[in-house]
Structure formats: structure tokens, C-alpha cells
Design a protein around this motif. Structure first.
Motif, mmCIF file in Angstrom:
data_model
loop_
_atom_site.group_PDB
_atom_site.id
_atom_site.type_symbol
_atom_site.label_atom_id
_atom_site.label_comp_id
_atom_site.label_asym_id
_atom_site.label_seq_id
_atom_site.Cartn_x
_atom_site.Cartn_y
_atom_site.Cartn_z
ATOM 1 N N PHE A 1 0.830 -1.208 0.000
ATOM 2 C CA PHE A 1 0.000 0.000 0.000
ATOM 3 C C PHE A 1 0.864 1.258 0.000
ATOM 4 O O PHE A 1 0.644 2.187 -0.794
ATOM 5 N N LEU A 2 1.861 1.291 0.882
ATOM 6 C CA LEU A 2 2.751 2.455 0.950
ATOM 7 C C LEU A 2 3.511 2.641 -0.361
ATOM 8 O O LEU A 2 3.706 3.770 -0.827
ATOM 9 N N LEU A 3 3.925 1.534 -0.955
ATOM 10 C CA LEU A 3 4.628 1.612 -2.233
ATOM 11 C C LEU A 3 3.708 2.140 -3.326
ATOM 12 O O LEU A 3 4.106 2.995 -4.131
ATOM 13 N N MET A 4 2.472 1.669 -3.346
ATOM 14 C CA MET A 4 1.529 2.080 -4.391
ATOM 15 C C MET A 4 1.194 3.562 -4.316
ATOM 16 O O MET A 4 1.146 4.248 -5.343
ATOM 17 N N ILE A 5 0.957 4.067 -3.105
ATOM 18 C CA ILE A 5 0.614 5.486 -3.010
ATOM 19 C C ILE A 5 1.834 6.356 -3.306
ATOM 20 O O ILE A 5 1.705 7.475 -3.820
ATOM 21 N N LEU B 1 4.223 5.506 -5.512
ATOM 22 C CA LEU B 1 4.368 5.470 -6.964
ATOM 23 C C LEU B 1 3.331 6.358 -7.641
ATOM 24 O O LEU B 1 3.579 6.908 -8.715
ATOM 25 N N PHE B 2 2.171 6.483 -7.021
ATOM 26 C CA PHE B 2 1.141 7.359 -7.593
ATOM 27 C C PHE B 2 1.560 8.817 -7.473
ATOM 28 O O PHE B 2 1.419 9.595 -8.417
ATOM 29 N N SER B 3 2.084 9.181 -6.306
ATOM 30 C CA SER B 3 2.605 10.533 -6.103
ATOM 31 C C SER B 3 3.661 10.489 -5.012
ATOM 32 O O SER B 3 3.423 9.938 -3.932
ATOM 33 N N ALA B 4 4.806 11.088 -5.294
ATOM 34 C CA ALA B 4 5.884 11.130 -4.300
ATOM 35 C C ALA B 4 5.493 11.947 -3.079
ATOM 36 O O ALA B 4 6.139 11.856 -2.026
ATOM 37 N N LEU B 5 4.429 12.738 -3.196
ATOM 38 C CA LEU B 5 3.990 13.572 -2.076
ATOM 39 C C LEU B 5 2.988 12.863 -1.167
ATOM 40 O O LEU B 5 2.580 13.431 -0.148
ATOM 41 N N SER B 6 2.595 11.650 -1.506
ATOM 42 C CA SER B 6 1.547 10.963 -0.737
ATOM 43 C C SER B 6 1.926 10.783 0.729
ATOM 44 O O SER B 6 1.168 11.166 1.636
#
Length: 297
Positions: free
Chosen positions: A86-90, A92-97
């Protein structure tokens, strides 16, 4: 809820959660039998492309993490692994997540902030937490957390408003959240065009129709699935060609019209007792796979 309960014969909101939990269990470990067991699966109805339209009809072996200490530890391992995914996916979606989550937590804890602001942050963070954690015990996929991406973007915008940041930060936030979606759209442009072109050749030149089966494994299953979709045929999944007599029996019992045989480069394919409709120079090469198309009946 009424319609889906009537379909399955018992009160339910859906079958996906139980099914995905069974799939990730120690018996299968995420390897779906419809893809990897090399067995034919009949589509559930006349309009279904394949059994994948509703895989819940094909029961998986259930398991209970509370039935033993070993299974409980196995479940905890899945939850921990999915939390990292989950942490990796968010990220990869945005470095600011993750920075957005951490900054929101800091603002929430600081007692000097306006209570209204803190309440909004609390509801936002708890929503992301509860919603996401619901998927951690099961087979986890990115599409499950699309809502989280939207919430993180809105939360980032709210932080900009709270902190009175200038427009440059807002622009950076927007760009960071649109890079991945646009990159995915670009990479998927004309995706599977080679399979579409192949399906049109099979349809127009060889009049392929009816029920289709293929060799097993992920490549055979995925590509054959797409080809069947483009041909408007029903796909019965993959079955090994190593046992020719068993193959003949299964294809006959399921009224299969065409068999797609995928073989890796450099390997000798088995000569099957069916009519090969693509031969010689017309044989199709797809990446690292060769395809033979057989007419069965």
C-alpha cells in the motif's frame, strides 16, 4: 443488494472479499486455479466471455486464520506485506503521498491548530486508514485504493489552504498526482493491438468462432482471453497439451471449436491430432511465444 442476494441464494453484499481471502490463503498463495491449474472452466452463462465473469462459481478452498496459530501468523504476514505494498503504491502514484500523510498527522497533533481544521484532518486520515486496512487481509490490488488517491490529493490541497502556501506549491501538488495516470494512459495506448490484429485475421481469413481453449499458464490464458474477447467467442481457459488423450477428451466434452497452442521460442511443440489452420510462414509470433491455432470441431 437484493439482486445479488437473489442471484446467489443468500443475503450478501458481494462475494469478492471472501473469494479474495481464500485466494491469498496457504492453499493457493494468490495463484488462481483458473489460470495455473490448466483445467477447463465453462463460462457461467451464454453471454459470458469466460468463467472469469463470475469466478465465485468455482469455489476455492477456504481457510480460517483463527483456526490455528500457524494460520494466524500467516494472516499477519499477509497484512504486513500488503501494508508495505500500500505504501509503495501510493508513493508510486505521487511522491507527495506519504509527506501529505505525515504533515497531516503533525497538524492534527498540534493543539495550537484550529479545532475545525483538526477535525477535518482527523476524518480524512481515519477514512483513509479504515478504508485501506479493509483490503490488507486479502489479495491486494491497486484498483482497490483508487479512492485513496483521490482523498490524498484533496488532503494535499487542504493542507495548502491551511498553510496559506503560494500557487507554486499547489501546481507541484497537481503535477505530482497527474504524472502517473497520464503515464499509464500513454503506455496503454494501442495496448494489445497485435492481439486485436491477430483476432481479425483469425476471424476474417480463417472464420474462427465458437468456443475456444488454450494452453495453460498466464501467457496462454491472458493472450487467449483477449483474442476470444475480440472474436466475440467464449473462452474456456487453458489446459495442458502434454497428455494428448486427456486433452482430446476435455475438448470434446466441452464442445471446444478451436485450440490455441502457445509455445516458448526454442522449444518443440507437440503435434496435436487436430487440423492446424495457421501453418508455415503464417504461424504467429508474439513476443517470446509462438502460436499455433487448431481446429477441433
Amino acid at each position: 443488494m437484493g439482486l445479488i442476494s437473489d442471484k446467489y441464494g443468500y443475503l450478501t453484499f458481494g462475494t469478492a472479499s471472501e473469494y479474495n481471502h481464500d485466494l491469498i490463503g496457504p492453499n493457493l498463495k494468490g495463484l488462481h486455479p483458473m489460470i495455473y491449474d490448466e483445467l477447463l472452466f465453462k463460462p457461467p452463462n451464454k453471454t459470458a466471455l469466460s468463467a472469469w465473469e463470475d469466478p465465485s462459481y468455482h469455489k476455492l478452498k477456504s481457510w480460517n486464520p483463527l483456526s490455528s496459530w500457524g494460520l494466524f501468523k500467516y494472516q499477519l504476514k499477509i497484512i504486513f506485506g500488503n501494508s508495505l505494498i500500500f505504501l509503495l503504491m501510493i508513493t508510486l502514484f505521487s511522491a507527495l503521498s506519504i509527506p501529505i500523510l505525515l504533515i497531516s498527522l503533525v497538524y492534527l497533533i498540534r493543539s495550537s491548530n484550529n479545532f475545525k481544521y483538526r477535525l477535518i484532518l482527523f476524518y480524512s486520515l481515519i477514512t483513509i486508514l479504515i478504508y485501506s486496512m479493509g483490503f490488507f487481509p486479502i489479495n491486494f490490488e491497486r484498483r482497490y485504493i483508487i479512492i485513496d488517491f483521490v482523498l490524498l490529493f484533496l488532503l494535499g490541497g487542504y493542507l495548502c489552504t491551511m498553510s496559506n502556501l503560494n500557487k507554486a506549491f499547489a501546481i507541484i501538488l497537481i503535477i505530482s498526482f497527474i504524472i502517473m495516470p497520464f503515464a499509464s494512459l500513454y503506455s496503454g495506448f494501442n495496448g494489445n493491438k497485435d492481439l486485436y490484429d491477430l483476432s481479425q485475421t483469425l476471424k476474417n481469413d480463417y472464420h474462427v468462432h465458437g468456443n475456444i481453449a488454450s494452453t495453460g499458464g498466464y501467457i496462454g490464458w491472458e493472450d487467449s482471453h483477449f483474442i476470444s474477447f475480440y472474436l466475440n467467442c467464449q473462452y474456456y481457459s487453458g489446459i495442458s497439451e502434454n497428455n494428448v488423450e486427456k486433452l482430446k477428451k476435455e475438448l470434446k466434452n466441452n464442445d471446444i471449436n478451436y485450440y490455441l497452442a502457445w509455445n516458448k521460442k526454442g522449444t518443440d511443440s507437440i503435434n496435436l491430432p487436430f487440423k492446424e489452420i495457421i501453418t508455415g510462414s503464417k504461424r504467429v509470433e508474439n513476443g517470446t511465444e509462438y502460436l499455433k491455432v487448431y481446429y477441433v470441431s
